[in-house]
Design an enzyme around this catalytic site. Structure first.
Site, short mmCIF file in Angstrom:
data_model
loop_
_atom_site.label_atom_id
_atom_site.label_comp_id
_atom_site.label_asym_id
_atom_site.label_seq_id
_atom_site.Cartn_x
_atom_site.Cartn_y
_atom_site.Cartn_z
N ASP A 193 0.72 -0.97 -0.01
CA ASP A 193 -0.12 0.16 0.05
C ASP A 193 0.85 1.16 0.09
O ASP A 193 1.82 1.18 0.90
CB ASP A 193 -0.82 -0.28 1.26
CG ASP A 193 -1.96 1.10 1.16
OD1 ASP A 193 -2.92 1.22 0.36
OD2 ASP A 193 -1.83 2.06 2.12
N ASN A 236 -2.09 12.73 -4.37
CA ASN A 236 -3.14 12.98 -5.43
C ASN A 236 -3.66 14.31 -5.45
O ASN A 236 -3.94 15.10 -6.20
CB ASN A 236 -4.41 11.95 -5.49
CG ASN A 236 -3.92 10.79 -6.42
OD1 ASN A 236 -3.25 10.88 -7.15
ND2 ASN A 236 -4.62 9.91 -5.98
N ASP A 238 -2.28 8.92 -11.46
CA ASP A 238 -2.14 7.60 -12.22
C ASP A 238 -0.79 7.50 -12.80
O ASP A 238 -0.51 6.19 -13.02
CB ASP A 238 -3.20 8.02 -13.36
CG ASP A 238 -4.72 7.89 -12.61
OD1 ASP A 238 -4.76 7.37 -11.58
OD2 ASP A 238 -5.55 8.27 -13.44
N ASP A 263 -4.36 2.30 -4.50
CA ASP A 263 -2.84 2.35 -4.58
C ASP A 263 -2.43 1.03 -3.89
O ASP A 263 -1.33 0.96 -3.28
CB ASP A 263 -2.42 3.67 -3.84
CG ASP A 263 -2.85 3.77 -2.39
OD1 ASP A 263 -3.92 3.08 -1.93
OD2 ASP A 263 -2.18 4.58 -1.68
#
Length: 141
Positions: free
Chosen positions: A22, A30, A39, A65
């Site tokens: 993770d 983000n 992305d 993620d």
């Protein structure tokens, strides 16, 4: 993922190491840089995972993620080695946008930690959470 683990177990794989990964603080990344750049980072990171693990394993994007690496015939030691190689590759990347990227991970091994995917994921997920509580960017086995 489910089909691959079931097939490996049914084919008689003695052990299967499952590494759950993770990315740390990815929501903040983000929020700061935007989802398009996020992305792009996910694509770069997944390529790095494939580079490190694909010879002996399978890389699966689990969601958001989170990634899972399956290592047929793998054990806790081999899984920790993969995690170490991923960290090493991140420190040596020539991709500026990946510098400083950190992740937490958890390792589960079939049959020791479970005989089905759900149990393996639950075990690994608890260890990812423990890793995050212990300062992030580390493997928990």
């Amino acid at each position: 993922l489910r089909e691959k683990v079931t097939a490996l177990i049914e084919s008689g794989a003695n052990t299967i190491a499952l590494i759950m990964i993770d990315l740390d603080n990815f929501k903040e990344y983000n929020d700061k840089f935007g989802h398009l750049r996020g992305d792009h980072i996910l694509r770069l990171f997944s390529r790095l995972l494939v580079k490190v693990a694909a010879v002996n394993g399978y890389v699966i994007r689990y969601g958001g993620d989170e990634f899972i690496i399956l290592l047929p015939g793998g054990d806790r030691v081999s899984a920790k080695n993969v995690v170490s190689r991923i960290n090493y590759q991140l420190t040596r990347t020539d991709k500026e946008e990946m510098r400083g990227l950190k992740f937490s991970s958890g390792i589960a091994v079939h049959p020791e930690n479970g005989n089905e995917l759900g149990r393996l994921i639950d075990h690994a997920d608890k260890l990812v959470y423990a890793s995050k509580l212990n300062g992030r960017n580390g493997p928990e086995a």
